[in-house]
Design an enzyme around this catalytic site. Structure first.
Site, PDB file in Angstrom:
ATOM      1  N   CYS A 219       8.317 -10.480   8.207  1.00 48.75           N
ATOM      2  CA  CYS A 219       7.394 -11.587   8.505  1.00 48.75           C
ATOM      3  C   CYS A 219       6.421 -11.290   9.637  1.00 48.75           C
ATOM      4  O   CYS A 219       5.287 -11.769   9.636  1.00 48.75           O
ATOM      5  CB  CYS A 219       8.179 -12.856   8.871  1.00 48.75           C
ATOM      6  SG  CYS A 219       9.655 -13.120   7.871  1.00 48.75           S
TER       7      CYS A 219
ATOM      8  N   CYS B 151       2.483 -10.301   9.534  1.00 48.66           N
ATOM      9  CA  CYS B 151       1.407 -11.283   9.304  1.00 48.66           C
ATOM     10  C   CYS B 151       1.475 -12.460  10.266  1.00 48.66           C
ATOM     11  O   CYS B 151       0.450 -13.046  10.595  1.00 48.66           O
ATOM     12  CB  CYS B 151       1.482 -11.808   7.868  1.00 48.66           C
ATOM     13  SG  CYS B 151       1.049 -10.535   6.672  1.00 48.66           S
ATOM     14  N   HIS B 152       2.704 -12.847  10.678  1.00 49.59           N
ATOM     15  CA  HIS B 152       2.821 -14.079  11.478  1.00 49.59           C
ATOM     16  C   HIS B 152       3.019 -13.804  12.968  1.00 49.59           C
ATOM     17  O   HIS B 152       3.061 -14.752  13.757  1.00 49.59           O
ATOM     18  CB  HIS B 152       3.977 -14.926  10.944  1.00 49.59           C
ATOM     19  CG  HIS B 152       3.805 -15.307   9.497  1.00 49.59           C
ATOM     20  ND1 HIS B 152       2.978 -16.321   9.096  1.00 49.59           N
ATOM     21  CD2 HIS B 152       4.327 -14.773   8.360  1.00 49.59           C
ATOM     22  CE1 HIS B 152       3.005 -16.418   7.767  1.00 49.59           C
ATOM     23  NE2 HIS B 152       3.812 -15.473   7.305  1.00 49.59           N
TER      24      HIS B 152
ATOM     25  N   MET C 271       1.030 -14.847   0.875  1.00 52.71           N
ATOM     26  CA  MET C 271       2.443 -14.866   1.262  1.00 52.71           C
ATOM     27  C   MET C 271       3.280 -14.320   0.095  1.00 52.71           C
ATOM     28  O   MET C 271       3.233 -14.841  -1.020  1.00 52.71           O
ATOM     29  CB  MET C 271       2.834 -16.328   1.575  1.00 52.71           C
ATOM     30  CG  MET C 271       4.320 -16.586   1.687  1.00 52.71           C
ATOM     31  SD  MET C 271       5.033 -15.935   3.217  1.00 52.71           S
ATOM     32  CE  MET C 271       6.777 -16.028   2.796  1.00 52.71           C
TER      33      MET C 271
ATOM     34  N   HIS D 163      -8.418  -4.915  11.984  1.00 52.39           N
ATOM     35  CA  HIS D 163      -7.272  -4.490  11.149  1.00 52.39           C
ATOM     36  C   HIS D 163      -7.383  -3.010  10.790  1.00 52.39           C
ATOM     37  O   HIS D 163      -6.981  -2.166  11.564  1.00 52.39           O
ATOM     38  CB  HIS D 163      -7.186  -5.391   9.914  1.00 52.39           C
ATOM     39  CG  HIS D 163      -5.926  -5.231   9.155  1.00 52.39           C
ATOM     40  ND1 HIS D 163      -4.741  -5.774   9.579  1.00 52.39           N
ATOM     41  CD2 HIS D 163      -5.630  -4.581   8.006  1.00 52.39           C
ATOM     42  CE1 HIS D 163      -3.776  -5.460   8.725  1.00 52.39           C
ATOM     43  NE2 HIS D 163      -4.306  -4.729   7.758  1.00 52.39           N
TER      44      HIS D 163
ATOM     45  N   HIS E  79     -10.739  -5.507   3.343  1.00 52.55           N
ATOM     46  CA  HIS E  79      -9.574  -4.632   3.567  1.00 52.55           C
ATOM     47  C   HIS E  79      -9.950  -3.248   3.064  1.00 52.55           C
ATOM     48  O   HIS E  79      -9.738  -2.906   1.897  1.00 52.55           O
ATOM     49  CB  HIS E  79      -8.351  -5.185   2.816  1.00 52.55           C
ATOM     50  CG  HIS E  79      -7.067  -4.539   3.254  1.00 52.55           C
ATOM     51  ND1 HIS E  79      -6.655  -3.318   2.778  1.00 52.55           N
ATOM     52  CD2 HIS E  79      -6.113  -4.947   4.131  1.00 52.55           C
ATOM     53  CE1 HIS E  79      -5.486  -3.014   3.348  1.00 52.55           C
ATOM     54  NE2 HIS E  79      -5.136  -3.987   4.166  1.00 52.55           N
TER      55      HIS E  79
END
Ligand code: DHE
Length: 538
Positions: free
Chosen positions: A43, A46-47, A84, A327, A368
């Site tokens: 997790c 991303c979080h 997700m 990113h 991306h």
């Protein structure tokens, strides 16, 4: 109308009250350890390690007072269209894991552990010292045509011969190994695991072997070596997602040399950022420095490593405000580093020669690039392109301000694609095509498909669903060419209980030539040809 509002508010209050009554089940210390591990592994990318949100939303417990545990369980099981993953449906998390994570996410956020320089030093393992390694390549094979394939879920890297496709060896690297990068000479592959473990792979023995390991982070995505003249292969850097720092290592032994915190203040808003994660890192060819992108701070740091081996270990850092949520990205013209600020749909161009931001470009939704794709168009000159996760578009940018100043840093084409969800595009100077995947397309047909874009007409030439991929729930991911540029490989990344495979295509005709598979081919993701990776051919 008033009555309707009254009903809505009553329902929301009741939901909040009943969620509070159900409350999170208190976790035992063992359950807490297991849940934290799952959180780190699945997790936090991303979080965020502190659950404050980044690419994905915040997962702090207040978020779930109204939504409640059933909502949480459903999302962890089945995913959401915005990206997700469906951890339950994929079989990655069991019902028991999902129940555990549901309680964990409703519990207060625990401060994640830190690492001292001493902790990092203790993890360092020199398996074969440089003086015990071969002085010349010991293999008859063309080692520069080796292709390293990440076997994600088993934390291994398979080394294959790019010509014969023979499987040469499989090496243990870190948990959910993320990327490989080549040292400047190409002799070494460096692997980084999501658990922060870095491995140095020597390709010169008859069978490639891991010669050093270290764990500079608890969670990481990036690794790079030193490439400036006089420093080739001699240093390495690992960027961490957690703790917020990067670590400079000896390039030939991975011995830790210096740790530098990235805790900083956000560009523009000026807030203190305790979780300032290191995203893409590349090595400059113009100066002895790394270009280090600090995601949540919206800063790009130019890290001068030229004196780091001197007494006091000096490291000069130039901080440039770029954009929040940096990113991944790649080189254009060997001079400009183009990095995606994916949460704000922008591409930031850093001129590594003038050491300044050269341009900001509007991409599609959530660009991306991976490292993107470079080619020279007969009229428009040198171009670089990225795919986008959130919109069906390949964004093509002109990248030569010296010879084509009229269109430099302009989007010269937004090529309409059949699906969203592109993670990686790739090309080779010998191929007429740019190949695009759609790995995180919410449409299973898209996730199993590839498209070839004509580099001259800037149009989609053909798209095809890869036979047999959807049947094993495989997502096509990450293209890599062989050294000669005559073939390209794409992974069919299936869940753990199904057989994954790699498809090899002819780089001119786009015909499928062969498939590579076997019991060893578990969750293949990124693939890296030694020559192309060392020489930035993409
Ligand atoms: Fe990646 C590159 C971060 C999910 C496969 N990935 C990168 C880079 C970053 C990053 C910062 C650039 C490194 C560099 O150049 O120094 N990736 C993240 C995430 O934060 C994210 C979204 C969520 C996570 O928890 O990790 C994420 N990545 C994935 C995947 O799910 C992929 C498809 C498979 C996997 O490993 O889990 C994946 N990422 C890759 C690959 C590259 C990469 C293959 C290198 C591409 C290249 O050609 O250079």
């Amino acid at each position: 109308m008033k009555r309707l509002w009254f009903i809505i508010i009553s329902v929301l209050l009741f939901a909040a009250w009943s969620a509070a009554q159900n409350g999170p089940e208190a976790l035992s210390p063992e359950e807490m350890v297991r849940a934290s591990q799952i959180y780190f592994d699945r997790c936090s990318g991303c979080h965020g390690a502190t659950r404050k949100g980044a690419t994905g939303p915040s997962l702090e417990p207040e978020q779930f007072t109204v939504k409640g545990p059933e909502y949480l369980k459903a999302v962890i099981w089945g995913g959401l269209p915005g990206g997700m993953p469906d951890w339950g449906r994929q079989g990655v998390l069991t019902d028991e894991d999902i129940a555990l994570m549901t309680s964990y996410l409703q519990s207060p956020v625990e401060a994640p552990p830190q690492l001292s320089f001493g902790d990092i030093q203790e993890t360092w393992k020199l398996i074969k010292a440089p003086e015990d390694r071969p002085a010349t390549p010991q293999t008859e094979r063309e080692w520069q045509d080796y292709i390293g394939v990440i076997l994600r879920d088993v934390g291994k890297v398979a080394i294959l011969d790019g010509d014969s496709k023979d499987l040469i060896t499989i090496l243990d690297t870190g948990f959910a190994t993320h990327i490989l990068r080549s040292s400047k000479s190409g002799r070494y592959f460096m692997a980084i695991g999501r658990d922060g473990k870095a491995s140095l792979i020597d390709l010169w023995p008859q069978v490639p072997e891991v010669v050093a390991e270290v764990r500079p982070c608890l969670d990481a995505r990036s690794i790079e070596s030193s490439k400036y003249e006089g420093f080739e292969d001699s240093l390495a850097i690992v960027g961490c997602y957690w703790p917020s720092h990067f670590v400079v290592l000896d390039g030939l032994t991975l011995e830790p040399i210096k740790v530098v915190s990235t805790v900083s203040y956000a560009k523009g808003v000026g807030e203190r950022i305790d979780e300032a994660r290191v995203a893409a890192i590349v090595a400059s060819e113009f100066f002895p420095e790394w270009i280090v992108n600090i995601k949540e701070a919206g800063q790009t740091w130019l890290v001068d490593y030229s004196s780091v081996m001197e007494p006091g270990r000096p490291l000069k850092i130039t901080m440039i405000d770029t954009e929040l949520y940096l990113h991944d990205g790649g080189w254009a013209m060997g001079r400009y580093f183009i990095v995606a600020a994916n949460a704000v749909n922008k591409l930031i161009v850093i001129d590594t020669k003038t050491r300044q931001v050269a341009a900001e470009i509007e991409a599609g939704t959530r660009p991306h690039p991976g490292r993107g794709a470079n080619w020279v168009h007969p009229e428009l000159g040198p171009l670089w392109a990225t795919g986008n996760i959130g919109s069906p578009e390949m964004t093509v940018v002109a990248v030569d301000p010296e010879n084509y100043p009229e269109n430099a840093w302009q989007v010269v084409e937004r090529i309409e694609m059949p699906y969203t969800g592109t993670l990686f595009i790739k090309t080779h100077p010998k191929s007429p095509w740019v190949i695009s995947d759609f790995t995180v397309s919410p449409n299973p047909e898209g996730a199993a498909s590839l498209c070839a874009i004509d580099k001259e007409s800037l149009e989609v030439n053909s798209c095809w669903q890869v036979p047999g991929a959807a049947e094993v729930n495989a997502r096509m991911v990450h293209t890599e060419f062989n050294k000669a540029g005559t073939e390209f490989w794409v992974s069919a990344w299936a869940p753990l209980d199904k057989q994954s495979f790699i498809v090899v295509y002819d780089a001119q005709t786009l015909e499928e030539k062969t498939r590579i598979s076997g019991e060893w081919a578990i969750t293949p993701t990124g693939k890296f040809n030694v020559y192309n990776t060392a020489n930035d051919i993409y």
